[in-house]
Design an enzyme around this catalytic site. Sequence first.
Site, mmCIF file in Angstrom:
data_model
loop_
_atom_site.group_PDB
_atom_site.id
_atom_site.type_symbol
_atom_site.label_atom_id
_atom_site.label_comp_id
_atom_site.label_asym_id
_atom_site.label_seq_id
_atom_site.Cartn_x
_atom_site.Cartn_y
_atom_site.Cartn_z
ATOM 1 N N LYS A 117 70.237 76.887 164.193
ATOM 2 C CA LYS A 117 69.388 76.305 165.489
ATOM 3 C C LYS A 117 68.086 76.824 165.565
ATOM 4 O O LYS A 117 67.844 77.887 165.743
ATOM 5 C CB LYS A 117 70.520 76.577 166.632
ATOM 6 N N LYS A 148 70.507 71.866 164.030
ATOM 7 C CA LYS A 148 69.680 71.435 165.181
ATOM 8 C C LYS A 148 68.400 71.808 165.349
ATOM 9 O O LYS A 148 68.313 73.058 165.231
ATOM 10 C CB LYS A 148 70.891 71.960 166.363
HETATM 11 C C1 PBG Z 1 71.818 76.136 174.667
HETATM 12 C C2 PBG Z 1 71.736 74.616 174.233
HETATM 13 C C3 PBG Z 1 70.660 73.806 174.243
HETATM 14 C C4 PBG Z 1 70.953 72.643 173.664
HETATM 15 C C5 PBG Z 1 72.418 72.821 173.681
HETATM 16 N N1 PBG Z 1 72.664 73.961 173.905
HETATM 17 C C6 PBG Z 1 69.209 74.186 174.514
HETATM 18 C C7 PBG Z 1 68.581 75.534 174.411
HETATM 19 O O1 PBG Z 1 68.897 76.195 173.340
HETATM 20 O O2 PBG Z 1 67.513 75.726 175.267
HETATM 21 C C8 PBG Z 1 69.888 71.451 173.710
HETATM 22 C C9 PBG Z 1 70.540 70.045 173.313
HETATM 23 C C10 PBG Z 1 69.697 69.039 173.432
HETATM 24 O O3 PBG Z 1 68.381 69.219 173.479
HETATM 25 O O4 PBG Z 1 69.986 67.863 173.298
HETATM 26 N N2 PBG Z 1 72.686 76.689 174.610
#
Ligand code: PBG
Length: 331
Positions: free
Chosen positions: A202, A255
Amino acid sequence: MTNAQQPSFLQRPRRNRKSASVRDMVRETRISPQNLVLPLFVRDGTGQQEAIKSMPGVFRLSPDLLVRKAATAHELGVPAVALFPVIAEDFKDQRASESANPDGLLQRTVAQLKGRIPSLTVITDVAMDPYSCDGHDGVYCNGQVDNDATLPILAEMAVSQARAGADIVAPSDMMDGRVGYIRRALEQEGYSDIGILAYSAKYASAFYGPFREALDSAPRSGDKKTYQMDPANSREAQREVALDIAEGADMVMVKPALPYLDVIAAVRAASTVPVAAYSVSGEYAMIRMAAQAGCLDETAAMTECLLAIKRAGADCILTYFAEEMARVLNG
Ligand code: PBG
């Protein structure tokens, strides 16, 4: 002298593209509704549907309307939803206490979904940010995210979600050691059949902006670069994936998706567990808003992007287009 009708080459790749039926016959990648997971934002109340400015067409839904939305997607062939709760400011604190409330918004929504649509797979997100007054995924103290202080909170959250009926818990926090920690907690509490979908690679991405608007979860100070990955790194993704699998992840995730197709392909090649890709809020907004401005054909652009993510190696794709894509695929 060569005759214009007798060229010097014999290979003509165009023969395999000459008609729709030949193209169908030799197509290497297909996408089906079964590959898609629909992320949903849940808010409190009944009959509530609240627009999200940066994600036209996506709403914060109260549990009753969310169940209907999930049912529609499921009838179209979408096997799973991923839930994200919108938590009121009053319920946020430094320890994300609300995340383990057995009667919390998320827990109630999971129970309703599983009660009404038992065959739907419900995936819940494990991270502190929706519940944290600091907007970080871990415990935030003196400008730092404390990895090890976060682990018990995540484990408690995951167990609470499993107790509510979640089928798969998905840690998205990027703390070190959390997959193993959560796995052990689930086993201890008797949830050995609850799967872990690890957000393994991520990245600290600009494409999460609209999601943070949806949940009002942007970090109140600092950024997420000490725990989310540097977009410049690919080998590090392999390391994260290997660690998560060793700790007990049943599936791994990359991601965002579109800017990281190379990472998806590399992870696919190096591991045997299912690979998920999250086509995030900013990817959705790019396509949707460009289409609304008349710059893109939305259906064609959506289809092409999701197909590309599948072609790169993703077995399943979390996408805000899941319902729309499923409708297109069902004709
Ligand atoms: C945070 C989380 C995020 C997303 C999913 N879980 C955002 C972040 O890390 O700030 C983003 C998903 C998206 O942008 O569609 N745990």
